[in-house]
Design a protein around this motif. Structure first.
Motif, PDB file in Angstrom:
ATOM      1  N   LEU A   6       8.492   6.396   9.770  1.00  8.40           N
ATOM      2  CA  LEU A   6       7.211   5.787   9.503  1.00  8.40           C
ATOM      3  C   LEU A   6       7.629   4.081   9.141  1.00  8.40           C
ATOM      4  O   LEU A   6       8.364   3.976   8.104  1.00  8.40           O
ATOM      5  N   TYR A   7       7.432   3.187   9.989  1.00  4.67           N
ATOM      6  CA  TYR A   7       7.849   1.926   9.678  1.00  4.67           C
ATOM      7  C   TYR A   7       7.046   1.146   8.741  1.00  4.67           C
ATOM      8  O   TYR A   7       5.796   1.159   8.856  1.00  4.67           O
ATOM      9  N   PHE A   8       7.616   0.200   7.921  1.00  3.56           N
ATOM     10  CA  PHE A   8       6.523  -0.834   7.087  1.00  3.56           C
ATOM     11  C   PHE A   8       7.147  -2.284   7.334  1.00  3.56           C
ATOM     12  O   PHE A   8       8.405  -2.451   7.180  1.00  3.56           O
ATOM     13  N   PHE A   9       6.325  -3.093   7.646  1.00  2.36           N
ATOM     14  CA  PHE A   9       6.749  -4.581   7.953  1.00  2.36           C
ATOM     15  C   PHE A   9       6.179  -5.536   6.975  1.00  2.36           C
ATOM     16  O   PHE A   9       4.911  -5.508   6.748  1.00  2.36           O
ATOM     17  N   GLY A  10       6.978  -6.322   6.095  1.00  2.00           N
ATOM     18  CA  GLY A  10       6.666  -7.206   5.500  1.00  2.00           C
ATOM     19  C   GLY A  10       5.973  -6.851   4.289  1.00  2.00           C
ATOM     20  O   GLY A  10       6.093  -5.674   3.723  1.00  2.00           O
ATOM     21  N   GLY A  11       4.837  -7.651   3.688  1.00  2.00           N
ATOM     22  CA  GLY A  11       4.177  -7.285   2.739  1.00  2.00           C
ATOM     23  C   GLY A  11       4.343  -8.630   1.602  1.00  2.00           C
ATOM     24  O   GLY A  11       5.221  -9.277   1.544  1.00  2.00           O
ATOM     25  N   GLY A  12       3.213  -8.372   0.780  1.00  2.83           N
ATOM     26  CA  GLY A  12       3.229  -9.411  -0.496  1.00  2.83           C
ATOM     27  C   GLY A  12       4.211  -8.858  -1.500  1.00  2.83           C
ATOM     28  O   GLY A  12       3.894  -7.760  -1.934  1.00  2.83           O
ATOM     29  N   ILE A  13       5.202  -9.724  -2.059  1.00  3.95           N
ATOM     30  CA  ILE A  13       6.030  -9.026  -3.263  1.00  3.95           C
ATOM     31  C   ILE A  13       5.490 -10.138  -4.601  1.00  3.95           C
ATOM     32  O   ILE A  13       6.246 -11.220  -4.247  1.00  3.95           O
ATOM     33  N   ARG A  34      11.061  -2.923  -2.678  1.00  2.00           N
ATOM     34  CA  ARG A  34      10.531  -3.359  -3.699  1.00  2.00           C
ATOM     35  C   ARG A  34       9.008  -3.187  -3.745  1.00  2.00           C
ATOM     36  O   ARG A  34       8.396  -2.913  -2.683  1.00  2.00           O
ATOM     37  N   PRO A  35       8.172  -2.945  -4.775  1.00  2.00           N
ATOM     38  CA  PRO A  35       6.679  -2.669  -4.819  1.00  2.00           C
ATOM     39  C   PRO A  35       6.018  -3.819  -3.979  1.00  2.00           C
ATOM     40  O   PRO A  35       6.630  -5.080  -4.055  1.00  2.00           O
ATOM     41  N   ARG A  36       4.859  -3.667  -3.331  1.00  2.00           N
ATOM     42  CA  ARG A  36       4.520  -4.649  -2.451  1.00  2.00           C
ATOM     43  C   ARG A  36       3.198  -4.219  -1.942  1.00  2.00           C
ATOM     44  O   ARG A  36       2.575  -3.067  -2.289  1.00  2.00           O
ATOM     45  N   ARG A  37       2.294  -5.016  -1.432  1.00  2.00           N
ATOM     46  CA  ARG A  37       1.078  -4.632  -0.682  1.00  2.00           C
ATOM     47  C   ARG A  37       0.797  -5.534   0.346  1.00  2.00           C
ATOM     48  O   ARG A  37       1.777  -6.370   0.640  1.00  2.00           O
ATOM     49  N   GLN A  38      -0.332  -5.201   1.379  1.00  2.00           N
ATOM     50  CA  GLN A  38      -0.613  -6.051   2.564  1.00  2.00           C
ATOM     51  C   GLN A  38       0.501  -5.997   3.662  1.00  2.00           C
ATOM     52  O   GLN A  38       0.528  -6.927   4.352  1.00  2.00           O
ATOM     53  N   GLN A  39       1.261  -4.997   3.412  1.00  2.00           N
ATOM     54  CA  GLN A  39       2.104  -4.895   4.724  1.00  2.00           C
ATOM     55  C   GLN A  39       1.426  -3.864   5.616  1.00  2.00           C
ATOM     56  O   GLN A  39       0.221  -3.569   5.512  1.00  2.00           O
ATOM     57  N   THR A  40       2.133  -3.866   6.896  1.00  2.00           N
ATOM     58  CA  THR A  40       1.413  -3.393   7.953  1.00  2.00           C
ATOM     59  C   THR A  40       2.584  -2.005   8.276  1.00  2.00           C
ATOM     60  O   THR A  40       3.810  -2.038   7.999  1.00  2.00           O
ATOM     61  N   ASN A  89      -2.586  -4.122 -11.777  1.00  2.00           N
ATOM     62  CA  ASN A  89      -1.209  -3.765 -11.069  1.00  2.00           C
ATOM     63  C   ASN A  89      -1.307  -3.767  -9.678  1.00  2.00           C
ATOM     64  O   ASN A  89      -1.704  -2.850  -8.766  1.00  2.00           O
ATOM     65  N   LEU A  90      -0.918  -4.964  -9.232  1.00  2.00           N
ATOM     66  CA  LEU A  90      -1.171  -5.291  -7.818  1.00  2.00           C
ATOM     67  C   LEU A  90      -0.067  -4.908  -6.789  1.00  2.00           C
ATOM     68  O   LEU A  90      -0.166  -4.990  -5.766  1.00  2.00           O
ATOM     69  N   TYR A  91       1.200  -4.409  -7.574  1.00  2.00           N
ATOM     70  CA  TYR A  91       2.505  -3.921  -6.554  1.00  2.00           C
ATOM     71  C   TYR A  91       2.954  -2.687  -6.887  1.00  2.00           C
ATOM     72  O   TYR A  91       3.259  -2.640  -8.001  1.00  2.00           O
ATOM     73  N   THR A  92       2.957  -1.688  -5.729  1.00  2.00           N
ATOM     74  CA  THR A  92       3.424  -0.514  -6.178  1.00  2.00           C
ATOM     75  C   THR A  92       4.564  -0.078  -4.934  1.00  2.00           C
ATOM     76  O   THR A  92       4.617  -0.769  -3.805  1.00  2.00           O
ATOM     77  N   ASN A  93       5.577   0.546  -4.982  1.00  3.44           N
ATOM     78  CA  ASN A  93       6.432   1.069  -3.961  1.00  3.44           C
ATOM     79  C   ASN A  93       6.452   2.749  -4.002  1.00  3.44           C
ATOM     80  O   ASN A  93       7.449   3.402  -3.548  1.00  3.44           O
ATOM     81  N   ASN A  94       5.301   3.300  -4.536  1.00  4.07           N
ATOM     82  CA  ASN A  94       5.227   4.847  -4.624  1.00  4.07           C
ATOM     83  C   ASN A  94       4.674   5.474  -3.132  1.00  4.07           C
ATOM     84  O   ASN A  94       3.857   4.675  -2.514  1.00  4.07           O
ATOM     85  N   ILE A  95       4.915   6.694  -2.853  1.00  2.00           N
ATOM     86  CA  ILE A  95       4.193   7.140  -1.554  1.00  2.00           C
ATOM     87  C   ILE A  95       3.488   8.435  -2.204  1.00  2.00           C
ATOM     88  O   ILE A  95       3.771   9.207  -3.249  1.00  2.00           O
TER      89      ILE A  95
END
Length: 464
Positions: free
Chosen positions: A41-48, A27-33, A335-341
């Protein structure tokens, strides 16, 4: 026919939802690490949206792909929901990821978790553990908006950050201390800085091969107090001393929540970032690329080709060989949340849409594979095969239903009953098989035998 239409649309929309689920897209997110482990390439957590997630995702970089359909894989979730923290890879076993600081929340609640400030993730076994730390600095609890770096000896350095309580409006304190966690001995130490070292949050930290940590941008004591990006602060991990470099060259706007990667030739590439208003809301999001030469300490702005990535802040960035990979984040104040690369080829500074397995290497960032890529690929192929198989079955059912109704409509006859007969009589008659022998004249009459019971008298069709 209405039943046909209803069935058709139900199957089509059901199959659409099925294939969306099978795509396995975060899902789209931000503030992950994020952390690069071999070809993952790992992504942990984030704000959804209005919540925080404990999801763990990774991109499989072992094969080529298009950025419109990246090879996402989900992994074992974190024991807590997590955002605004940092992560780094152990150089000792090249498989353990340390999550440092961040805001941690009890899963599926709005309650802050004070269980631990350090979590360990074994990327080979997908297991989470909490280390028992000696001499832990209690003021570091709930520290966030930080970026940690780890040296070749396994020491993790974390500078500054901000401390939030259970409710962000209760306690808010910014720091300028240097916290050091030895991942080998599991011992914590804290170096108190002089007042000349300003507090800093939402910055980038990049460790050079020389042992210098380069801190770029960020915020001071308020959301509008941006750290001057031309004044680059440096921490020496060998002497534990601070210094400042006045960067020359191009004028780069100061910012926070940007990203930074280190290239093989010692350049630091930053992307995006934002500014904030006095209320703590995003005021502007950047979409520019700037390069800091750590030999001459000069900023430059490269000429970039291809379709540009959008403005991004609170996103992730990693360098895999000659590709700078950007993921997630906010693009505007609304637009605070995206899931694109997005992928930048740093060899020629070109935005590309296809990730091809690079032939060049980047020793400063490249790590060994965790050894599970073949199994993951096999599982992924299995899921794809199952999805295709079910899709074919659904399509076959749809075509069967359509064909059946078309057949029924084309063979439907209007039968007019005559006196002494019924429509049912004619229907039965059409299903009687009669064999005629050559040389023998056709019979003048025949009686219709019902499906059950004796012949029906009076049903002499040819004489009627």
């Amino acid at each position: 026919m209405k039943l046909l239409y209803y069935t058709f649309f139900f199957v089509i929309f059901s199959s659409r939802d099925f294939f969306v689920i099978c795509q396995n897209v975060p899902r789209p997110r931000r503030q992950q690490t994020s952390t690069l482990v071999g070809t993952r390439l790992y992504f942990f957590g984030g704000g959804i949206s209005i919540s925080i997630t404990n999801e763990v995702w990774y991109l499989d970089l072992s094969s080529s792909f298009n950025i419109s359909t990246p090879p996402w894989h989900s992994d074992v979730a974190m024991p807590v929901e997590y955002n605004l923290g940092s992560s780094c890879l152990s150089p000792i076993d090249i498989s353990t990821v340390f999550l440092i600081g961040g805001r941690t929340w009890i899963v599926n609640t709005v309650n802050f978790s004070y269980t631990s400030s350090v979590y360990m993730f074994n990327s080979k076994t997908s297991q989470w553990t909490i280390p028992t730390i000696n001499n832990f600095n209690s003021s570091f609890q709930a520290r966030n908006e930080i970026q940690a770096v780890i040296d070749n000896n396994g020491k993790i350095f974390v500078f500054g950050g901000i401390n939030h309580g259970n409710d962000d409006n209760i306690t808010t304190t910014a720091y300028n201390d240097m916290n050091i966690f030895d991942s080998n001995t599991i011992i914590w130490s804290t170096q108190t800085q002089s007042q000349s070292v300003l507090v800093n949050v939402a910055y980038t930290a990049t460790l050079l091969p020389s042992g210098l940590i380069v801190y770029i941008g960020g915020l001071g004591t308020t959301t509008t107090n941006l750290i001057n990006i031309s004044q680059v602060r440096i921490f020496d991990t060998k002497s534990y001393t601070w210094s400042t470099k006045s960067a020359s060259g191009s004028i780069i706007a100061s910012r926070c929540y940007h990203s930074a990667v280190l290239t093989q030739d010692g350049n630091i590439i930053i992307y995006g970032g934002s500014t904030y208003d006095s209320s703590g809301n995003i005021a502007y999001v950047f979409s520019d690329i700037a390069v800091l030469n750590t030999n001459s300490w000069a900023w430059s702005v490269p000429s970039v080709s291809g379709t540009n990535a959008p403005p991004l802040t609170q996103h992730s960035a990693a360098l895999y060989k000659n590709y700078m990979i950007l993921a997630f984040g906010a693009t505007t104040a609304t637009n605070l949340y995206t899931n694109n690369i997005y992928i930048l080829d740093i060899q020629n500074y070109t935005w590309v849409t296809t990730f091809n397995i690079p032939t060049t290497t980047n020793p400063a960032k490249q790590t060994q594979s965790s050894g599970n890529s073949s199994a993951d690929q096999a599982n992924n192929n299995l899921y794809i095969g199952i999805g295709i198989g079910i899709g074919v079955i659904i399509l076959a059912l749809v075509l069967f239903v359509i064909g059946f109704f078309i057949y029924k409509n084309r063979h439907k006859k209007e039968i007019i009953a005559t006196p002494g007969t019924s429509k049912d009589d004619h229907i039965r008659e059409t299903h009687i098989s009669t064999v005629y022998t050559p040389g023998i004249s056709l019979p003048a009459t025949y009686e219709l035998t019902p499906m059950y019971g004796a012949p029906v008298p009076g049903n002499n069709y040819h004489n009627s």
